[in-house]
Enzyme design. Structure first.
Site, PDB file in Angstrom:
ATOM      1  N   CYS A 188       0.798  -1.240  -0.097  1.00 45.67           N
ATOM      2  CA  CYS A 188       0.222   0.007  -0.032  1.00 45.67           C
ATOM      3  C   CYS A 188       0.910   1.172  -0.077  1.00 45.67           C
ATOM      4  O   CYS A 188       2.042   1.444   0.660  1.00 45.67           O
ATOM      5  CB  CYS A 188      -0.795   0.187   1.296  1.00 45.67           C
ATOM      6  SG  CYS A 188      -2.179  -1.265   1.318  1.00 45.67           S
ATOM      7  N   CYS A 189       0.455   2.379  -0.489  1.00 46.75           N
ATOM      8  CA  CYS A 189       1.057   3.500  -0.537  1.00 46.75           C
ATOM      9  C   CYS A 189       0.718   4.488   0.491  1.00 46.75           C
ATOM     10  O   CYS A 189       0.403   5.613   0.435  1.00 46.75           O
ATOM     11  CB  CYS A 189       0.812   4.143  -1.969  1.00 46.75           C
ATOM     12  SG  CYS A 189       1.222   3.267  -3.447  1.00 46.75           S
ATOM     13  N   PHE A 190       1.459   4.073   1.741  1.00 49.20           N
ATOM     14  CA  PHE A 190       1.463   4.672   2.613  1.00 49.20           C
ATOM     15  C   PHE A 190       2.724   4.428   3.594  1.00 49.20           C
ATOM     16  O   PHE A 190       2.701   3.038   3.721  1.00 49.20           O
ATOM     17  CB  PHE A 190       0.266   5.160   3.706  1.00 49.20           C
ATOM     18  CG  PHE A 190      -0.157   3.723   4.196  1.00 49.20           C
ATOM     19  CD1 PHE A 190      -1.225   2.985   3.477  1.00 49.20           C
ATOM     20  CD2 PHE A 190      -0.221   3.432   5.593  1.00 49.20           C
ATOM     21  CE1 PHE A 190      -1.764   1.830   4.211  1.00 49.20           C
ATOM     22  CE2 PHE A 190      -0.565   2.381   6.405  1.00 49.20           C
ATOM     23  CZ  PHE A 190      -1.356   1.594   5.691  1.00 49.20           C
ATOM     24  N   TYR A 219      -7.888  -0.376   0.118  1.00 49.12           N
ATOM     25  CA  TYR A 219      -7.033   0.879  -0.101  1.00 49.12           C
ATOM     26  C   TYR A 219      -6.210   0.685  -1.549  1.00 49.12           C
ATOM     27  O   TYR A 219      -5.910  -0.676  -1.608  1.00 49.12           O
ATOM     28  CB  TYR A 219      -5.866   0.952   0.895  1.00 49.12           C
ATOM     29  CG  TYR A 219      -5.144   2.082   0.861  1.00 49.12           C
ATOM     30  CD1 TYR A 219      -5.564   3.189   1.909  1.00 49.12           C
ATOM     31  CD2 TYR A 219      -3.772   2.195   0.651  1.00 49.12           C
ATOM     32  CE1 TYR A 219      -5.020   4.287   2.087  1.00 49.12           C
ATOM     33  CE2 TYR A 219      -3.307   3.363   0.677  1.00 49.12           C
ATOM     34  CZ  TYR A 219      -3.611   4.541   1.342  1.00 49.12           C
ATOM     35  OH  TYR A 219      -2.936   5.700   1.664  1.00 49.12           O
ATOM     36  N   ASN A 220      -5.860   1.589  -2.321  1.00 50.69           N
ATOM     37  CA  ASN A 220      -5.304   1.421  -3.324  1.00 50.69           C
ATOM     38  C   ASN A 220      -6.033   0.382  -4.383  1.00 50.69           C
ATOM     39  O   ASN A 220      -5.088   0.014  -5.330  1.00 50.69           O
ATOM     40  CB  ASN A 220      -3.802   0.896  -3.292  1.00 50.69           C
ATOM     41  CG  ASN A 220      -2.735   1.872  -2.813  1.00 50.69           C
ATOM     42  OD1 ASN A 220      -1.835   1.657  -2.136  1.00 50.69           O
ATOM     43  ND2 ASN A 220      -3.108   3.114  -3.240  1.00 50.69           N
TER      44      ASN A 220
END
Ligand code: PLP
Length: 442
Positions: free
Chosen positions: A358-360, A396-397
């Site tokens: 995931c992009c965090f 998410y994403n």
């Protein structure tokens, strides 16, 4: 002789290697869930054995939110379990799995009138959460009689465990009627005395992190209340105590501790009247039935380093291990380092982060963990993820829900895999995201 947990670990290792070898986990589906059918059967057997008491009707339901997968519910149904549902969706899954109404319990703090009407017409047991819901049930029963057993959920306010979000018996929990609040018990006694159809009493003291003595104290409070309700009503009105679920799971090793037997023994000591034949018992376990029998298997896409820290970027992150990523202290997981063919990696432990896709930045399933150094093409296994991890997905994403496979194997034989849930396809993802709807007017 090898212990049951040793055998389960061998089955798990065989399944991990076989899942890699046979390509169940691959470039297109770089993360999958695996469920050990033999382990699930042993859990169900030990649950039945722990509570079995001559002369006492015991009904075990499975908390559907812990694995909202129809084949799993149907398997548990074959092992004699019913279903505890808390939404129209969960009820639909239980029905699709063939769980009969008389083995289904509806609990939810926010049941709509339509949900209540459906449950009462099907004869499903209903546990009301609050006075307003009791008033709705009054009106529905006045309009149409029902065969449903009906209970009231009480919050014994015995206190919380180590995870606030999982503790349902605190002073200010949102669930049930807060028993120690001024006037509450009087209201409960009157409510039962005026409604002969209220024949159950329900409590669920919490989930993971609630110690056994606190769980037993919650059941004790409900039992004592049932005795006072029956005395005040002058009849044996409450005939079934629904004691909820919540047995905590050991995420630190393969040991199954505490066991269902430990909990039932404690209840026999602390609440002996529960087992003397005057009450039927309903349970609603989720996590303790499945957690130790499931594994998330994911590919390591890249291995890198930042600020001196080794980082394995894998395909298992917040989309499958949501609670672990967002509350890592409360939900730590064991991680196995596996090589490119799914065998345990050897080599000196290296402190590294195991990250998700995931992009965090916080998308880490393990931080600063000492493991054999992971490399691109390797795999990781997140252990004890059979409960909640396959059904508490985070979208998410637009990452797809992974496939879940059940495995069975005779000792020494190659595991056989059966699909429990297909991975979400690109078409499923598009549909879920509003593709195909008419364009908005600019
Ligand atoms: C979640 C829940 C359960 C199951 O809890 P586990 O910790 O998974 O055993 C049982 N009953 C109720 C009312 C619940 O909300």
């Amino acid at each position: 002789m090898a212990s049951m947990t040793d055998e389960a670990a061998v089955r798990r290792q065989d399944a991990l290697r076989s899942a890699v070898e046979t390509g169940l986990v691959n470039e297109a589906e770089p993360v999958v869930g695996l469920l050990d059918v033999a382990g699930v059967r042993q859990a169900a057997t030990s649950l039945h054995a722990a509570f079995a008491t001559p002369g006492v009707a015991v009904e075990h339901t499975f908390a559907v939110k812990a694995a909202s997968l129809v084949p799993v519910l149907a398997l548990l149904g074959q092992y004699g379990l019913g279903a505890e549902v808390a939404s129209p969706g969960e009820l639909a899954l239980a029905r699709a799995a063939g769980i009969p109404p008389e083995r289904t319990v509806l609990d939810s703090p926010a049941k709509t009138t339509a949900e209540l009407r459906e449950a009462l017409s099907l004869g499903i047991a209903v546990n009301a959460d609050n006075p307003q819901e009791i008033a709705r049930i009054d009106a529905l029963l006045a309009a149409a009689p029902s065969a449903s057993p009906i209970g009231l959920r009480v919050n014994p306010q015995v206190g919380g465990g180590s995870i606030d979000a999982m503790s349902t018996a605190t002073a200010t929990s949102k669930f049930g009627v807060a028993l120690r609040d001024p006037g509450a018990e009087e209201w409960v006694l009157r409510t039962y005395a005026e409604r002969p159809w209220l024949n159950r009493l329900h409590t669920h003291t919490g989930s993971q992190g609630v110690p056994l003595p606190l769980m037993a104290a919650g059941v004790r409070a409900a039992y004592d209340l049932a005795e006072r309700i029956n005395a005040a009503a002058g009849r044996r009105q409450v005939t079934v105590l629904d004691i909820g679920g919540g047995l905590p799971v050991n995420f630190a090793s393969d040991d199954i501790t505490p066991s269902f037997g430990d909990y039932a023994d404690l209840l026999r000591a602390e609440v002996p009247g529960l087992f003397d034949g005057r009450y039927g018992i309903v349970t609603e376990f989720g996590r303790a039935l499945l957690a130790k029998h499931g594994t998330v298997l994911a590919r390591v896409e890249y291995a890198k380093s930042a600020g001196g820290r080794a980082i394995a970027v894998t395909h298992a992150g917040a989309q499958v291990a949501t609670r672990t990523v967002f509350a890592p202290e409360a939900w730590p997981l064991r991680v196995l380092a596996l090589d490119a063919v799914g065998r345990p990696k050897t080599g000196a432990p290296v402190v590294q982060d195991v990250a998700g896709p995931c992009c965090f930045a916080g998308d880490l399933v393990a931080q600063g963990r000492a493991l054999p150094l992971l490399d691109a093409g390797d795999h990781v296994a997140l252990l004890d993820t059979g409960a909640y991890y396959f059904s508490t997905h985070f979208a998410y994403n637009s990452l797809p829900r992974p496939a879940v496979w059940a495995y069975t194997a005779a000792p020494g034989a190659t595991p056989a895999f059966a699909l429990v849930r297909a991975a979400q396809s690109p078409a499923d993802l598009l549909a879920e995201s509003g593709a195909g709807l008419p364009p908005l007017t600019p």
